[in-house]
Design an enzyme around this catalytic site. Structure first.
Site, mmCIF file in Angstrom:
data_model
loop_
_atom_site.group_PDB
_atom_site.id
_atom_site.type_symbol
_atom_site.label_atom_id
_atom_site.label_comp_id
_atom_site.label_asym_id
_atom_site.label_seq_id
_atom_site.Cartn_x
_atom_site.Cartn_y
_atom_site.Cartn_z
ATOM 1 N N GLU A 149 52.491 21.809 -22.836
ATOM 2 C CA GLU A 149 53.862 22.044 -21.981
ATOM 3 C C GLU A 149 53.387 22.402 -20.440
ATOM 4 O O GLU A 149 54.093 22.011 -19.593
ATOM 5 C CB GLU A 149 54.207 23.466 -22.667
ATOM 6 C CG GLU A 149 54.797 23.282 -23.876
ATOM 7 C CD GLU A 149 55.425 22.032 -24.485
ATOM 8 O OE1 GLU A 149 56.485 21.762 -23.292
ATOM 9 O OE2 GLU A 149 55.738 21.452 -25.412
ATOM 10 N N HIS A 155 53.505 19.002 -19.070
ATOM 11 C CA HIS A 155 54.966 18.700 -18.492
ATOM 12 C C HIS A 155 55.265 19.368 -17.390
ATOM 13 O O HIS A 155 56.047 18.805 -16.397
ATOM 14 C CB HIS A 155 55.875 19.280 -19.592
ATOM 15 C CG HIS A 155 55.913 18.222 -20.973
ATOM 16 N ND1 HIS A 155 56.089 16.830 -20.734
ATOM 17 C CD2 HIS A 155 55.882 18.418 -22.156
ATOM 18 C CE1 HIS A 155 56.047 16.337 -21.895
ATOM 19 N NE2 HIS A 155 55.794 17.021 -22.893
ATOM 20 N N GLU A 196 55.352 12.395 -23.529
ATOM 21 C CA GLU A 196 54.550 13.231 -24.666
ATOM 22 C C GLU A 196 53.020 12.756 -24.741
ATOM 23 O O GLU A 196 52.221 13.611 -24.958
ATOM 24 C CB GLU A 196 55.175 12.925 -25.893
ATOM 25 C CG GLU A 196 56.600 13.914 -26.052
ATOM 26 C CD GLU A 196 56.366 15.424 -26.122
ATOM 27 O OE1 GLU A 196 55.884 15.857 -26.846
ATOM 28 O OE2 GLU A 196 56.462 16.022 -25.036
#
Length: 374
Positions: free
Chosen positions: A144, A147, A194
């Protein structure tokens, strides 16, 4: 403490086990080539810029933040302290200066996301926290943070909003088609992103086995004693190579409505990258820096993505990809394979056949009628 022996402001808490740190690392170091090319294609989609600018001013980001603040548990030194340590450590390793707020929300479905327009927010569900052990969770937190460093949260937020909006305007003639075109393009990009974030998770956790275990648990639940990494990866090989052209089409149809790639595919992609020379060079300290991002050529990014796709198509065992390779090389008997039916597009069509008495016979010509099979 990380291997450089330093701690920086805002990242005082780091684990005792030594992990390599990547000062000034650019997200280009771990981004999957397909991620960058899909994002460029997304931005070129007709009408995307207009929608993006409009939504940037309309999305209720403050409302989103207040929602999590009021109805979830914010990770801190006092709440979910072990997750807070992981978050600070991940930001320290990837040199993300501002630690994004992180929330745990009640949901039995294992999931995590990084959203937000101005500033990213990380959200993990209770289902995920309860499913994963510490090292597996560390890889997810790094995922995360990856990201966040790549700026993916903006497009992820718009995807969530548009998916909801598409359901609300489904009754409007043609209105839903325009929105779904952008949603489909966003999903295609997000599936590729992803793969990039999985790489970031590996850079943070620096434990490939933990990353593999986490993906296996997401696929099959908390039953590691019943699962095997090698067998799990073999599923990915079987998925890619199995069947004929019909299966290739079904794979595309199956993945279109998904925001994430299939878990076995993610595991295989991550293992391949972990064994690559690029990963080893990165771990040795040779990686692009953020300070160089402004000098990066868009043309070079396109070239790198094109080279990746060309290599992927040539090495793929998927029947559709093999057909593309055959046709590009002028070696494909398209007419004959169509006349023989979809079975003619099998991943490994036989070149000759051996009869029951041991003699070898040539494959019948393309215009021969199909033979009955058992």
């Amino acid at each position: 403490m990380s291997d450089d022996g330093h701690q920086q402001s805002g990242h005082e808490k780091v684990p005792s086990r030594q992990r390599r740190r990547f000062p000034g690392i650019s997200s280009r170091a771990y981004e999957h080539p397909a991620d960058r090319s899909a994002l460029v294609a997304l931005r070129k989609l007709s009408g995307f810029d207009t929608v993006f600018k409009a939504l940037s001013g309309l999305l209720p980001e403050r409302s989103l933040r207040l929602l999590f603040l009021s109805d979830s548990v914010r990770v801190s030194d006092q709440q979910f302290a072990h997750l807070n340590d992981m978050l600070r450590d991940a930001c320290y390793i990837l040199d993300l200066e501002k630690v994004p707020p992180m929330y745990v929300t009640q949901d039995p479905q294992p999931n995590a996301m990084c959203i937000g327009l101005d500033e990213p927010i990380i959200v993990v569900t209770t289902g995920l926290v309860e499913l994963l052990d510490e090292e597996e969770m560390r890889a997810v937190v790094g995922h995360e943070v990856g990201h966040a460093l790549s700026g993916h949260s903006v497009y992820r937020t718009i995807l969530l909003f548009l998916t909801t909006l598409a359901l609300r305007v489904a009754w409007i003639p043609l209105g839903n088609l325009a929105i779904m075109a952008i949603v489909t393009a966003l999903r295609e990009w997000f599936r590729k992103s992803e793969l990039s974030a999985d790489r970031a998770g590996l850079l943070v956790g620096q434990d490939l086995r933990a990353s593999m275990r986490g993906l296996m648990k997401i696929a099959g639940g908390n039953h590691l004693h019943e699962m095997n990494v090698d067998a799990f990866l073999k599923q990915a090989e079987e998925y890619e190579a199995g069947g004929d052209l019909r299966d290739s089409v079904l794979k595309i149809l199956n993945v279109l409505p998904r925001s994430h790639p299939f878990t076995t595919v993610r595991a295989a992609e991550l293992k391949k990258w972990a064994e690559s020379r690029d990963y080893q060079r990165l771990m040795d300290g040779h990686y692009p820096r953020r300070s160089e991002d402004k000098d990066t050529s868009v043309r070079d990014s396109f070239r790198e993505s094109a080279n990746h796709y060309a290599t992927h198509v040539k090495s793929s065992k998927d029947p559709l990809m093999k057909l593309v390779t055959d046709l590009a090389g002028g070696a494909g008997d398209l007419g004959g394979r169509v006349r023989r039916g979809f079975g003619g597009f099998a991943a490994t069509p036989p070149k000759d056949q051996t009869s029951r008495n041991g003699t070898t016979t040539e494959e019948p010509p393309a215009d021969a009628p199909p033979r009955d099979e058992d």
